[in-house]
Design an enzyme around this catalytic site. Structure first.
Site, PDB file in Angstrom:
ATOM      1  N   GLY A 256       0.806  -1.235   0.000  1.00  0.00           N
ATOM      2  CA  GLY A 256       0.000   0.000   0.000  1.00  0.00           C
ATOM      3  C   GLY A 256       0.835   1.279   0.000  1.00  0.00           C
ATOM      4  O   GLY A 256       1.894   1.380  -0.628  1.00  0.00           O
ATOM      5  N   ILE A 257       0.323   2.252   0.740  1.00  0.00           N
ATOM      6  CA  ILE A 257       0.950   3.579   0.768  1.00  0.00           C
ATOM      7  C   ILE A 257       2.380   3.492   1.311  1.00  0.00           C
ATOM      8  O   ILE A 257       3.300   4.117   0.782  1.00  0.00           O
ATOM      9  CB  ILE A 257       0.091   4.542   1.631  1.00  0.00           C
ATOM     10  CG1 ILE A 257      -1.243   4.826   0.920  1.00  0.00           C
ATOM     11  CG2 ILE A 257       0.841   5.825   1.933  1.00  0.00           C
ATOM     12  CD1 ILE A 257      -2.245   5.615   1.741  1.00  0.00           C
ATOM     13  N   ASP A 276       7.186  -3.887   9.088  1.00  0.00           N
ATOM     14  CA  ASP A 276       5.795  -4.364   9.044  1.00  0.00           C
ATOM     15  C   ASP A 276       5.700  -5.531  10.018  1.00  0.00           C
ATOM     16  O   ASP A 276       6.709  -5.951  10.592  1.00  0.00           O
ATOM     17  CB  ASP A 276       5.370  -4.788   7.626  1.00  0.00           C
ATOM     18  CG  ASP A 276       3.888  -4.505   7.383  1.00  0.00           C
ATOM     19  OD1 ASP A 276       3.039  -5.109   8.075  1.00  0.00           O
ATOM     20  OD2 ASP A 276       3.563  -3.675   6.514  1.00  0.00           O
ATOM     21  N   ASP A 299      16.101  -2.470   3.781  1.00  0.00           N
ATOM     22  CA  ASP A 299      16.153  -3.608   4.695  1.00  0.00           C
ATOM     23  C   ASP A 299      14.797  -3.720   5.376  1.00  0.00           C
ATOM     24  O   ASP A 299      14.066  -2.725   5.484  1.00  0.00           O
ATOM     25  CB  ASP A 299      17.243  -3.405   5.753  1.00  0.00           C
ATOM     26  CG  ASP A 299      18.616  -3.682   5.179  1.00  0.00           C
ATOM     27  OD1 ASP A 299      18.895  -4.849   4.870  1.00  0.00           O
ATOM     28  OD2 ASP A 299      19.385  -2.710   5.002  1.00  0.00           O
ATOM     29  N   ASN A 331       3.672   5.344   9.336  1.00  0.00           N
ATOM     30  CA  ASN A 331       2.599   5.089   8.372  1.00  0.00           C
ATOM     31  C   ASN A 331       1.650   3.957   8.790  1.00  0.00           C
ATOM     32  O   ASN A 331       0.494   3.945   8.373  1.00  0.00           O
ATOM     33  CB  ASN A 331       3.239   4.761   7.019  1.00  0.00           C
ATOM     34  CG  ASN A 331       2.252   4.165   6.037  1.00  0.00           C
ATOM     35  OD1 ASN A 331       1.427   4.879   5.465  1.00  0.00           O
ATOM     36  ND2 ASN A 331       2.294   2.845   5.854  1.00  0.00           N
ATOM     37  N   TYR A 394     -11.242   5.165  14.428  1.00  0.00           N
ATOM     38  CA  TYR A 394     -10.267   5.599  13.412  1.00  0.00           C
ATOM     39  C   TYR A 394     -10.114   7.129  13.450  1.00  0.00           C
ATOM     40  O   TYR A 394      -9.006   7.660  13.472  1.00  0.00           O
ATOM     41  CB  TYR A 394     -10.759   5.122  12.045  1.00  0.00           C
ATOM     42  CG  TYR A 394      -9.770   5.298  10.914  1.00  0.00           C
ATOM     43  CD1 TYR A 394      -8.643   4.490  10.816  1.00  0.00           C
ATOM     44  CD2 TYR A 394      -9.978   6.244   9.915  1.00  0.00           C
ATOM     45  CE1 TYR A 394      -7.741   4.635   9.766  1.00  0.00           C
ATOM     46  CE2 TYR A 394      -9.098   6.402   8.864  1.00  0.00           C
ATOM     47  CZ  TYR A 394      -7.974   5.588   8.790  1.00  0.00           C
ATOM     48  OH  TYR A 394      -7.089   5.732   7.752  1.00  0.00           O
ATOM     49  N   LYS A 398      -6.767   9.309  14.254  1.00  0.00           N
ATOM     50  CA  LYS A 398      -6.148  10.149  13.220  1.00  0.00           C
ATOM     51  C   LYS A 398      -6.171  11.635  13.589  1.00  0.00           C
ATOM     52  O   LYS A 398      -5.349  12.419  13.109  1.00  0.00           O
ATOM     53  CB  LYS A 398      -6.846   9.908  11.877  1.00  0.00           C
ATOM     54  CG  LYS A 398      -6.664   8.486  11.342  1.00  0.00           C
ATOM     55  CD  LYS A 398      -5.206   8.157  11.079  1.00  0.00           C
ATOM     56  CE  LYS A 398      -5.020   6.830  10.375  1.00  0.00           C
ATOM     57  NZ  LYS A 398      -3.589   6.506  10.168  1.00  0.00           N
TER      58      LYS A 398
HETATM   59  P1  NAD Z   1      -2.748  -1.024   4.078  1.00  0.00           P
HETATM   60  O1  NAD Z   1      -3.667  -1.806   4.953  1.00  0.00           O
HETATM   61  O2  NAD Z   1      -2.697  -1.370   2.636  1.00  0.00           O
HETATM   62  O3  NAD Z   1      -1.264  -1.066   4.668  1.00  0.00           O
HETATM   63  C1  NAD Z   1      -1.002  -0.855   6.045  1.00  0.00           C
HETATM   64  C2  NAD Z   1       0.228  -1.643   6.426  1.00  0.00           C
HETATM   65  O4  NAD Z   1       0.441  -1.452   7.827  1.00  0.00           O
HETATM   66  C3  NAD Z   1       0.064  -3.142   6.190  1.00  0.00           C
HETATM   67  O5  NAD Z   1       1.166  -3.654   5.476  1.00  0.00           O
HETATM   68  C4  NAD Z   1      -0.034  -3.700   7.583  1.00  0.00           C
HETATM   69  O6  NAD Z   1       0.474  -5.033   7.708  1.00  0.00           O
HETATM   70  C5  NAD Z   1       0.816  -2.707   8.372  1.00  0.00           C
HETATM   71  N1  NAD Z   1       0.516  -2.760   9.800  1.00  0.00           N
HETATM   72  C6  NAD Z   1      -0.694  -2.874  10.387  1.00  0.00           C
HETATM   73  N2  NAD Z   1      -0.545  -2.981  11.725  1.00  0.00           N
HETATM   74  C7  NAD Z   1       0.778  -2.928  11.975  1.00  0.00           C
HETATM   75  C8  NAD Z   1       1.542  -2.998  13.172  1.00  0.00           C
HETATM   76  N3  NAD Z   1       0.966  -3.141  14.361  1.00  0.00           N
HETATM   77  N4  NAD Z   1       2.892  -2.932  13.083  1.00  0.00           N
HETATM   78  C9  NAD Z   1       3.507  -2.789  11.876  1.00  0.00           C
HETATM   79  N5  NAD Z   1       2.813  -2.731  10.704  1.00  0.00           N
HETATM   80  C10 NAD Z   1       1.474  -2.794  10.765  1.00  0.00           C
HETATM   81  O7  NAD Z   1      -3.154   0.487   4.307  1.00  0.00           O
HETATM   82  P2  NAD Z   1      -2.866   1.784   3.395  1.00  0.00           P
HETATM   83  O8  NAD Z   1      -4.103   2.093   2.670  1.00  0.00           O
HETATM   84  O9  NAD Z   1      -1.606   1.631   2.669  1.00  0.00           O
HETATM   85  O10 NAD Z   1      -2.727   2.881   4.550  1.00  0.00           O
HETATM   86  C11 NAD Z   1      -1.468   3.326   5.050  1.00  0.00           C
HETATM   87  C12 NAD Z   1      -1.716   4.448   6.044  1.00  0.00           C
HETATM   88  O11 NAD Z   1      -2.433   5.500   5.400  1.00  0.00           O
HETATM   89  C13 NAD Z   1      -2.560   4.042   7.240  1.00  0.00           C
HETATM   90  O12 NAD Z   1      -2.109   4.716   8.402  1.00  0.00           O
HETATM   91  C14 NAD Z   1      -3.955   4.534   6.860  1.00  0.00           C
HETATM   92  O13 NAD Z   1      -4.765   4.764   7.998  1.00  0.00           O
HETATM   93  C15 NAD Z   1      -3.616   5.805   6.123  1.00  0.00           C
HETATM   94  N6  NAD Z   1      -4.682   6.239   5.202  1.00  0.00           N
HETATM   95  C16 NAD Z   1      -5.005   5.504   4.096  1.00  0.00           C
HETATM   96  C17 NAD Z   1      -6.011   5.968   3.246  1.00  0.00           C
HETATM   97  C18 NAD Z   1      -6.411   5.253   1.986  1.00  0.00           C
HETATM   98  O14 NAD Z   1      -7.295   5.735   1.266  1.00  0.00           O
HETATM   99  N7  NAD Z   1      -5.826   4.120   1.660  1.00  0.00           N
HETATM  100  C19 NAD Z   1      -6.686   7.158   3.540  1.00  0.00           C
HETATM  101  C20 NAD Z   1      -6.335   7.853   4.675  1.00  0.00           C
HETATM  102  C21 NAD Z   1      -5.325   7.400   5.495  1.00  0.00           C
END
Ligand code: NAD
Length: 488
Positions: A256-257, A276, A299, A331, A394, A398
């Site tokens: 993801g992000i 992660d 890494d 993140n 959530y 946030k």
């Molecule tokens: P995603 O679910 O695709 O990825 C999140 C990653 O965080 C995953 O790889 C997950 O395994 C990891 N993670 C979860 N719990 C964890 C922990 N305890 N320790 C270490 N890693 C952990 O989510 P995303 O859409 O890529 O979102 C990334 C960030 O952006 C998040 O904080 C999310 O709240 C924020 N966000 C996303 C969106 C969106 O539209 N996708 C919008 C607003 C905010």
């Protein structure tokens, strides 16, 4: 994730001919590859004033980044304009403050029919005299507004508020009027892929660096920001903002992000530490392999950021290898959406702990190896600003993240540490793929750009915030939401 709005051009043409109430989003002009010194090559910049050091810094930054610069100020100070004209700029002595004036000046500059993206920079001026002649001064906003409505796709409108406006009530009225104007203007510009921002310039160089990013393709999905450009915290400006040799941690970066941010930072030369949970090891290994295949450094450290031992394991791994960390992208995040009636204590605590509490744990563990001048980016969400049905846990987490960024910015100021929050809107990732189709459609329609963002859009913003180009930006929240709302 695929950008499902990247329509085949033939399908787009066909749909545009159909008499249906369908609004097709404009394809966004995004950056690619490593940041270049001449990011604005192939674009134009038009400034409506050139009277002091702030105006000059803005114009010179546009010119240095490769934009063809035009000044449309009849009272432009000749020594200042001379320096720009010597550098290839153009002076059109037109009256920009009158309705229609900016549009005419752009036409006079010989640019009629030119479809290159244009950045229109308007320095908001204080009304002359001591009376409430605000109507006269606000005409300047209409003048740039008229022009903005006729700009080519992917153009920008940057409204700059100088320190001179903060001196008295008349200036304060202009600031308020500008905010009100921008709050609506960015909505109108989004459909054409355009963006509009307000820059409160406390420092000329910091404002110029911020303007360069906002004028360029790296901020394609960012609109409606109201940012303060503060006196820069460290060092001289660099021509190319690079992260060569910087050690940067990205939490939750297996996919993801986070993965997009890690890839983007590595491309810029950083040694990226990807964190992660252990269950995401396979995805994380893919991300590391992709970065290394392109010659980057990455890494992986498996750890749950929501636990004390996880946070310490991250600090130990980076400390042992590099002995320091120059930037942190907090993140990792999760959703456990429930209405209040169904919200369990476990779901409440889990979300607060991973999305918010973890940032404190990781930052505390890293503090012995945190470099002076390090930059922290905290991932918030527009839901932390606006709230959302079924997301009280959530939104609470946030919202707290935004406050945390402000507190870290204050606490770290003496050491040149910076902290900012990013509030993404609707970004195509596996997290949002779980949303019901109807909610996804509604989310697109809520954006001024009528489309979702890509992980790369957030990655570009994170890359900017962790790098030297944003050194005048701290303690702020930057939305990356295709223009859902104005300001924070
Ligand atoms: P995603 O679910 O695709 O990825 C999140 C990653 O965080 C995953 O790889 C997950 O395994 C990891 N993670 C979860 N719990 C964890 C922990 N305890 N320790 C270490 N890693 C952990 O989510 P995303 O859409 O890529 O979102 C990334 C960030 O952006 C998040 O904080 C999310 O709240 C924020 N966000 C996303 C969106 C969106 O539209 N996708 C919008 C607003 C905010």
């Amino acid at each position: 994730m695929q950008d499902d709005w990247s329509l085949n051009p033939n399908v787009r043409k066909l749909l545009q001919r159909v008499p249906l109430p369908i609004s097709l989003p404009t394809p966004l002009r995004r950056g690619a590859g490593r940041t270049r010194a001449n990011e604005l090559t192939g674009t134009r910049a038009v400034l409506t004033h050139l009277r002091d050091g702030l105006d000059l810094a803005l114009a010179q930054a546009m010119q240095a980044a490769g934009a063809a610069v035009t000044i449309v100020d009849p009272a432009g100070e000749t020594t200042l304009t001379g320096r720009l004209v010597d550098g290839g700029g153009q002076l059109v002595p037109a009256t920009a403050d009158l309705p229609g004036g900016v549009l005419n000046a752009i036409a006079q500059s010989g640019a009629t029919g030119d479809r290159r993206p244009l950045t229109l920079i308007h320095r908001v001026t204080r009304p002359h005299g001591d009376d409430l002649a605000v109507n006269e001064a606000t005409d300047g906003l209409l003048a740039v507004g008229h022009a903005a409505a006729h700009l080519p796709p992917n153009s920008r409108l940057l409204l700059v508020l100088g320190p001179d406006l903060r001196k008295d009530n008349l200036g304060a009225l202009m600031i308020a009027a500008t905010h009100g104007f921008a709050r609506s203007a960015f909505k109108e510009m989004g459909k054409n892929g355009g963006t509009c921002h307000v820059i409160r310039a406390e420092d000329a160089q910091a404002a110029a660096e911020l303007a360069t990013f906002l004028a360029g393709p790296r901020s394609a999905f960012v609109s409606g920001l109201d940012l303060v450009a503060q006196k820069s915290l460290a060092g001289d400006a660099t021509a190319v903002p690079t992260l060569d040799g910087k050690v940067i941690l990205v939490t939750g970066a297996a996919r993801g992000i986070g993965a997009a941010i890690a890839e983007r930072l590595a491309l810029e030369g950083a040694h990226v530490w990807i964190n992660d949970i252990a269950q995401a090891q396979a995805a994380a290994a893919d991300t590391v392999a992709q970065i290394r295949a392109r010659g980057g450094h990455a890494d992986f450290v498996a750890a749950d950021v929501g636990t004390l031992s996880g946070a310490q394991a991250i600090a130990d791994a980076i400390g042992k290898d590099a002995g320091r960390v120059d930037g942190v992208i907090h993140n990792a995040g999760i959703t456990r959406d429930r209405t209040l009636k169904k919200m369990s204590v476990a779901h409440w605590r889990q979300v607060l702990q991973v999305n918010f509490g973890a940032m404190h744990l990781v930052q505390t563990a890293l503090s012995p190896i945190l470099s002076d001048g390090a930059s922290m980016v905290l991932m918030s969400s527009v839901m932390g600003i606006s709230g959302n049905f079924g997301q009280t846990n959530y939104s609470a987490s946030k919202s707290a993240v935004i406050e945390l960024a402000k507190q870290w910015a204050c606490e770290g100021h003496a050491r040149g540490l910076r902290a900012n929050a990013i509030a993404p809107g609707f970004i195509l990732t596996e997290m949002t793929a779980q949303m019901p189709v109807i909610n996804r459609e509604m989310a697109k329609q809520l954006t001024a750009m009528l489309q979702p963002g890509l992980p790369l859009d957030v990655a570009e913003l994170a890359c900017f915030l962790v790098g030297a180009q944003s050194r005048g930006v701290t303690g702020q929240v930057l939305r990356c939401d295709g223009g859902m709302a104005f300001g924070a």
